[in-house]
Design a protein around this motif. Structure first.
Motif, PDB file in Angstrom:
ATOM      1  N   GLU A  69      35.477  46.146  38.494  1.00 28.73           N
ATOM      2  CA  GLU A  69      36.696  45.740  37.796  1.00 28.73           C
ATOM      3  C   GLU A  69      37.480  46.985  37.388  1.00 28.73           C
ATOM      4  OE1 GLU A  69      37.156  42.459  34.488  1.00 28.73           O
ATOM      5  OE2 GLU A  69      36.674  44.397  33.544  1.00 28.73           O
ATOM      6  N   PRO A  90      35.627  36.391  34.786  1.00 27.17           N
ATOM      7  CA  PRO A  90      35.587  37.731  34.184  1.00 27.17           C
ATOM      8  C   PRO A  90      35.172  37.732  32.718  1.00 27.17           C
ATOM      9  CG  PRO A  90      37.621  37.389  35.431  1.00 27.17           C
ATOM     10  CD  PRO A  90      36.967  36.055  35.303  1.00 27.17           C
ATOM     11  N   TYR A 144      40.145  43.926  41.046  1.00 29.22           N
ATOM     12  CA  TYR A 144      38.749  43.683  41.404  1.00 29.22           C
ATOM     13  C   TYR A 144      38.493  44.123  42.838  1.00 29.22           C
ATOM     14  CZ  TYR A 144      38.634  41.054  37.093  1.00 29.22           C
ATOM     15  OH  TYR A 144      38.713  40.708  35.768  1.00 29.22           O
TER      16      TYR A 144
END
Length: 337
Positions: free
Chosen positions: A140, A195, A128
């Protein structure tokens, strides 16, 4: 008389008819072993047995494809470490990958925005990046397909030298300051990114008080505890990710900047590149431990992979002694500090 370790010349400093005293060449010994060859005039003698190199920090690589310093940090996925290199032109930026199993380097083109005050971290599977941008500021990276994907924008104000780390499935990001303002005010807000949900949640603020850091802080993750230090300040703070709470700790021995943190055997460490300090959880104190190599430096990187700690890169002080430390990697080859 000439003496060679794995084909590299050693410096002869003394000896007699039965003994030679040499300084081992400052080169990689990935297997911690070396063969010896002696030369005198037209004669050469090769040792029948290898010798063991007993350096506490063992140089395992000295051939990184480029000089690099730890502006943005690094992240680890599996047996590989990833570094983002900021170059003079955006199209020249690189993602450099170090495979610890083979000690090989790979360079990839970096196709996302990058600044000297950006920051990176990694989960068990992804990397990240936070970079100061009005729109695309959080990315990402999937190493399986070598692809950067724009994720939901960081909800706080744009900032330099943010604090960024991962615990479990979450990415934590915040703090930092504004280097474009004359008094460089610190940000106290702090956030957690999920995420899976691609969403942010605001967490407990951190009020630095009078010990405000102005540069990049070292971030050391040990289990669910995170130790922040440096940034040009003596201050040390600990974040408990299970309680979402901050606690001020005893000061660091020096007000350093651009240090790097790493964990090893469930202990926390901070390094400037050659000097290494261990945080003692029991009495909330710092102890200087085994030094790395021969060159003082700063803005180095540090990480741990498969129970081995690695330190390398950085700016050498001075840059011409003992080779080129900005291209080397040292591995800690002892069971514990």
């Amino acid at each position: 008389m000439e003496v060679f370790f794995n084909g590299e010349p050693a410096k002869l400093v003394g000896g007699n008819r039965t003994m030679l005293q040499v300084i081992t060449p400052v080169v990689p010994f990935p297997e911690a072993k070396a063969s010896i060859k002696l030369g005198m005039a037209d004669y050469q003698v090769i040792g029948k047995e290898e010798i063991c190199i007993k350096d506490i920090w063992l140089m395992v690589s000295n051939d990184a494809p480029d000089n690099f310093v730890n502006y943005t940090g690094s992240f680890v996925i599996g047996s590989k470490a990833y570094f983002l290199l900021l170059k003079d032109a955006p199209e020249q930026n690189e993602l450099m990958v170090f495979e610890t199993k083979t000690l090989n380097w790979e360079s990839k083109q970096l196709e996302v925005p990058l600044l000297a005050t950006s920051n990176v971290t990694g989960s068990s599977e992804k990397g990240y990046l936070y970079t100061q941008s009005e729109n695309n500021n959080f990315w990402e990276y999937d190493p399986n397909i070598d692809l950067w994907t724009k994720r939901k924008k960081f909800p706080g104000k744009n900032r330099d030298f943010s604090v960024m780390f991962s615990v479990g499935k979450y990415i934590f990001l915040g703090l930092g300051n504004d280097q474009n303002t004359p008094w460089e005010p610190n940000f106290s807000d702090f956030y957690r990114y999920d995420p899976i949900q691609d969403d942010w949640e605001e967490m407990e603020d951190l009020d630095f008080g009078p010990s405000s850091p102005k540069l990049k802080m070292a971030c050391t993750v040990v289990g669910d505890k995170i130790i922040l230090s440096g940034g040009g300040s003596f201050g040390v703070w600990m974040y408990d990710s299970t309680k979402n709470s901050w606690d001020r700790k005893n000061d660091f021995p020096m007000a350093l900047s651009f240090t790097s943190g790493f964990s090893f055997n469930d202990q926390g460490f901070v390094t400037l590149g050659r000097q290494v300090w261990k945080y003692n959880f029991q009495d909330d104190s710092w102890t200087e431990v085994d030094e790395v190599g021969f060159s003082y430096r700063y803005r180095s990187f540090a990480f741990t992979i498969e129970g081995k700690a690695y330190i390398g890169g950085g700016d050498a002080i001075p840059p011409t002694i003992w080779g080129n430390p900005t291209r080397n990697v040292y591995r800690y080859d002892r069971p514990s500090f």
